[in-house]
Design an enzyme around this catalytic site. Structure first.
Site, mmCIF file in Angstrom:
data_model
loop_
_atom_site.group_PDB
_atom_site.id
_atom_site.type_symbol
_atom_site.label_atom_id
_atom_site.label_comp_id
_atom_site.label_asym_id
_atom_site.label_seq_id
_atom_site.Cartn_x
_atom_site.Cartn_y
_atom_site.Cartn_z
ATOM 1 N N SER A 183 -2.814 -3.010 6.011
ATOM 2 C CA SER A 183 -4.314 -3.311 6.419
ATOM 3 C C SER A 183 -5.447 -2.564 6.070
ATOM 4 O O SER A 183 -5.045 -1.504 5.227
ATOM 5 C CB SER A 183 -4.162 -3.301 7.918
ATOM 6 O OG SER A 183 -4.241 -2.169 8.300
ATOM 7 N N GLU A 188 6.466 0.920 11.647
ATOM 8 C CA GLU A 188 5.135 0.815 10.953
ATOM 9 C C GLU A 188 3.954 0.909 12.256
ATOM 10 O O GLU A 188 4.472 0.536 13.500
ATOM 11 C CB GLU A 188 4.939 -0.379 10.223
ATOM 12 C CG GLU A 188 6.134 -0.569 8.976
ATOM 13 C CD GLU A 188 6.184 0.544 8.216
ATOM 14 O OE1 GLU A 188 5.095 1.310 7.701
ATOM 15 O OE2 GLU A 188 7.362 0.563 7.710
ATOM 16 N N GLY A 189 2.994 1.209 11.769
ATOM 17 C CA GLY A 189 1.815 1.070 12.755
ATOM 18 C C GLY A 189 1.325 2.351 13.351
ATOM 19 O O GLY A 189 0.155 2.501 14.340
ATOM 20 N N LYS A 220 11.123 10.411 11.358
ATOM 21 C CA LYS A 220 10.624 9.007 11.321
ATOM 22 C C LYS A 220 11.457 7.869 11.596
ATOM 23 O O LYS A 220 12.710 7.846 11.086
ATOM 24 C CB LYS A 220 10.136 8.740 9.905
ATOM 25 C CG LYS A 220 8.963 9.565 9.477
ATOM 26 C CD LYS A 220 8.416 9.241 8.294
ATOM 27 C CE LYS A 220 7.259 9.905 7.782
ATOM 28 N NZ LYS A 220 6.706 9.526 6.408
ATOM 29 N N LYS A 240 12.052 3.115 6.460
ATOM 30 C CA LYS A 240 11.978 4.772 6.157
ATOM 31 C C LYS A 240 13.343 5.073 5.487
ATOM 32 O O LYS A 240 13.513 5.688 4.845
ATOM 33 C CB LYS A 240 11.810 5.481 7.378
ATOM 34 C CG LYS A 240 10.281 5.238 8.011
ATOM 35 C CD LYS A 240 9.139 5.325 7.210
ATOM 36 C CE LYS A 240 7.760 4.962 7.780
ATOM 37 N NZ LYS A 240 7.679 3.531 8.228
ATOM 38 N N GLU A 280 4.599 7.302 2.822
ATOM 39 C CA GLU A 280 5.330 6.008 2.930
ATOM 40 C C GLU A 280 4.734 5.061 1.965
ATOM 41 O O GLU A 280 3.684 4.989 1.504
ATOM 42 C CB GLU A 280 5.216 5.599 4.449
ATOM 43 C CG GLU A 280 3.897 5.153 4.951
ATOM 44 C CD GLU A 280 3.939 4.904 6.261
ATOM 45 O OE1 GLU A 280 4.905 4.859 6.968
ATOM 46 O OE2 GLU A 280 2.707 4.588 6.825
ATOM 47 N N ASN A 320 4.201 0.891 2.229
ATOM 48 C CA ASN A 320 4.010 -0.217 3.078
ATOM 49 C C ASN A 320 4.137 -1.845 2.407
ATOM 50 O O ASN A 320 3.456 -1.781 1.489
ATOM 51 C CB ASN A 320 2.617 -0.226 3.859
ATOM 52 C CG ASN A 320 2.369 1.143 4.515
ATOM 53 O OD1 ASN A 320 2.871 1.275 5.876
ATOM 54 N ND2 ASN A 320 1.727 1.942 3.796
ATOM 55 N N ARG A 337 -7.897 7.252 4.978
ATOM 56 C CA ARG A 337 -8.317 7.413 6.444
ATOM 57 C C ARG A 337 -7.938 8.830 6.835
ATOM 58 O O ARG A 337 -7.112 9.655 6.121
ATOM 59 C CB ARG A 337 -7.016 6.780 7.125
ATOM 60 C CG ARG A 337 -6.790 5.335 7.010
ATOM 61 C CD ARG A 337 -5.729 4.575 7.378
ATOM 62 N NE ARG A 337 -4.579 5.180 6.499
ATOM 63 C CZ ARG A 337 -3.243 4.912 6.451
ATOM 64 N NH1 ARG A 337 -2.956 4.309 7.812
ATOM 65 N NH2 ARG A 337 -2.248 5.209 5.733
ATOM 66 N N ARG A 342 0.802 -1.250 0.122
ATOM 67 C CA ARG A 342 -0.143 -0.063 0.168
ATOM 68 C C ARG A 342 0.791 1.224 -0.064
ATOM 69 O O ARG A 342 1.836 1.490 1.052
ATOM 70 C CB ARG A 342 -0.875 -0.031 1.328
ATOM 71 C CG ARG A 342 -2.318 1.050 0.883
ATOM 72 C CD ARG A 342 -2.809 1.063 2.405
ATOM 73 N NE ARG A 342 -2.200 1.674 3.436
ATOM 74 C CZ ARG A 342 -1.903 1.452 4.662
ATOM 75 N NH1 ARG A 342 -2.621 0.303 4.953
ATOM 76 N NH2 ARG A 342 -1.114 2.029 5.629
#
Length: 535
Positions: A162, A418-419, A414, A336, A155, A157, A509, A135
């Site tokens: 998800s 992740e998350g 950064k 990153k 970024e 992924n 999002r 993604r």
């Protein structure tokens, strides 16, 4: 980049309290009826859930210029190929992410993964295929100074990308609300042609099914590696149901802790087999299942590995003949530091040349146009600061760290995580740098902040206490920022090359502007979708 006549500061259109209440009732009922759901909060979740809540959602979709939405979709294929090439370049990953000369020296989590992968390479890798469900995340950027809006990447992924299935259901929810109410006629953009289709569930399941097919044992299972007490379980279950119903492939779910005792490798073939309880067995008795594909929805943060045994289990899966999604090198490729290193002159061009991509100049130009300036804190020559620019330096710190302190108000720092919830922003940067050990600088990058359109808002809905007299739903009108994610997948190896799909659906999002972070599961954002506008 696009010029647009759309006024973002006028969004969302005004709604009365009666209209908001009606939309909220329709939206939340639709969400609960169609599996746009979470497990409710709690310390632990039972094996057989008896209740759900709707996922956090927006009442109205977010406006995105049509040209930029289509640009993001076109770019995904190039990104799939680029990151597949990175994952297959052992020397590059060793140099950038390794524990000898790279980020792994400063970041123990990255270093442990890299050392495990290096040991597996030294033994011999028995499964050359990698599967990536990717993604690429973007924000709209208004920082060009001429009123034009561009698309900038946040970024890329490569692990546990998800919210594919739930994003599809959110888009369907907004189409339903439009069909039912036409959103009370409050905007001329609420037309069916401005609600783009989203078939993320089928496309992501297609990637998993292709890996299963390549493995070549029809009766084998796909293993979902999951976190304990996962609240976002339905996003994963919809993929499981799609695999069974459309591809006749069964799924088994296990945590790292469960796999520590259930997983074993055949000593000769390295076939991965799981011994599972009667509750998970299709025979209703203790069974041994062969695994074709390992899909990680866990393993992307250090807290997923609380003991050395958890790392050992991850390495057991990597050693197996099963196709991993992602492999450790593909997970490392999503770091990153890799994102920053790709911005260096000639790097992305070399990878696209190695992939034998036609129109390399066009592909690399299109990719580079989506990147903000980035540099490592230990960079001696950060790209945003002329070499003769005077910087007030602290002792012998690198110029990259000094630049991050001086330009803090326009930056985000950064780490290799992740998350959500891991970054450092603006005014928090200088005091953070004061406490950051010098040996840890290499694990952090500085990135110029993307500047989304100002004044944009939305109505955000979260499930609240069930005793609430309003039904437990909290609706907040807030100034917001929306992040667009484009899904894709790639199945690849050095021997077979790259087979990929760039049009694997999308995600939006949305969060309040007061929140720097963007994770839905981490509690910062709501699930949203797209209404296409001029531009």
């Amino acid at each position: 980049m696009t010029s647009t006549t759309f006024d973002f500061a006028q969004w969302p259109p005004s709604l009365t309290d009666v209209q908001i209440n009606a939309l909220t009732q329709h939206a939340t009922t639709y969400a609960l009826s169609h599996g746009l759901t979470y497990l409710p909060p709690g310390a632990t979740q039972p094996p057989s859930p008896s209740s759900t809540i709707h996922a956090p959602i927006s009442l109205l979709p977010s406006p995105i210029p049509r040209s930029l939405f289509e640009q993001a979709q076109r770019l995904q294929s190039s990104y799939n190929i680029l990151y597949a090439q990175v994952a297959m370049d052992d020397d590059f990953l060793d140099n950038v992410m390794g524990a000898v000369v790279g980020v792994g020296k400063a970041d123990e989590f990255v270093g442990t993964l890299w050392r495990g992968w290096k040991a597996i390479r030294d033994e011999e890798i028995v499964q050359p295929l990698h599967l990536g469900l990717f993604r690429s995340d973007y924000l709209l950027h208004t920082g060009e100074g001429d009123g034009r809006i561009s698309l900038k990447q946040v970024e890329f992924n490569t692990i546990s990308s998800s919210f594919g299935p739930l994003s599809e259901k959110t888009a369907a929810m907004h189409r339903y609300l439009n069909a039912l109410t036409n959103y009370f006629g409050v905007s001329p953009y609420f037309k069916s042609e401005n609600f783009p289709p989203n078939d993320t569930t089928a496309r992501l399941a297609e990637g998993l099914a292709e890996a299963h097919k390549a493995y070549g044992v029809p009766g084998a299972y796909i293993l979902f590696v999951v976190q304990p007490n996962e609240r976002n379980v339905f996003d994963q279950r919809w993929l499981e149901y799609e695999l069974l119903e459309k591809h006749s492939i069964r799924v088994v779910r296990q945590t790292f802790e469960e796999l520590a005792t259930s997983a074993a490798l055949d000593p000769d073939t390295r076939v991965l087999r799981l011994t599972v309880s009667p509750a998970l067995s299709p025979l209703g008795s203790l069974s041994t299942l062969e695994v074709s594909t390992v899909y990680f929805r866990a393993g992307y943060v250090p807290s997923d590995y609380p003991t050395p045994t958890h790392y050992t289990t991850r390495f057991t899966l990597e050693r197996s003949r099963a196709i991993n999604c992602p492999t450790i090198p593909l997970q490392l490729a999503g770091g990153k530091k890799i994102q920053e290193f790709l911005t260096h002159p000639g790097v992305v061009e070399r990878f696209m040349r190695d992939a034998d991509v036609q129109s390399i100049g066009t592909a690399t130009k299109d990719l580079r146009e989506t990147w903000m300036s980035m540099w490592s804190l230990d960079d001696p020559d950060p790209p945003v600061v002329p070499s003769d620019y005077p910087l007030q330096r602290t002792m012998d710190e690198p110029r990259g760290t000094t630049a991050a302190r001086a330009l803090a108000d326009s930056l985000v720092l950064k780490p290799q995580r992740e998350g959500g919830g891991n970054n450092v922003y603006k005014q928090d940067i200088p005091p953070f740098l004061e406490t950051l050990p010098a040996q840890d600088r290499e694990a952090w990058i500085a990135m110029q902040l993307i500047l989304p359109p100002q004044g944009l808002g939305s109505y955000l809905v979260r499930a609240g206490a069930t005793s609430d007299p309003n039904g437990g739903n909290k609706v907040v009108r807030s100034e917001t920022v929306s992040e667009l994610g484009i899904f894709g997948w790639a199945l690849f190896s050095r021997e077979t090359g790259v087979r990929e799909r760039g049009d694997a659906g999308w995600l939006v999002r949305t969060k309040g502007v007061e929140s720097n972070e963007g994770g839905v599961a981490a509690g910062f954002s709501v699930l949203d979708s797209v209404v296409l506008v001029d531009g």
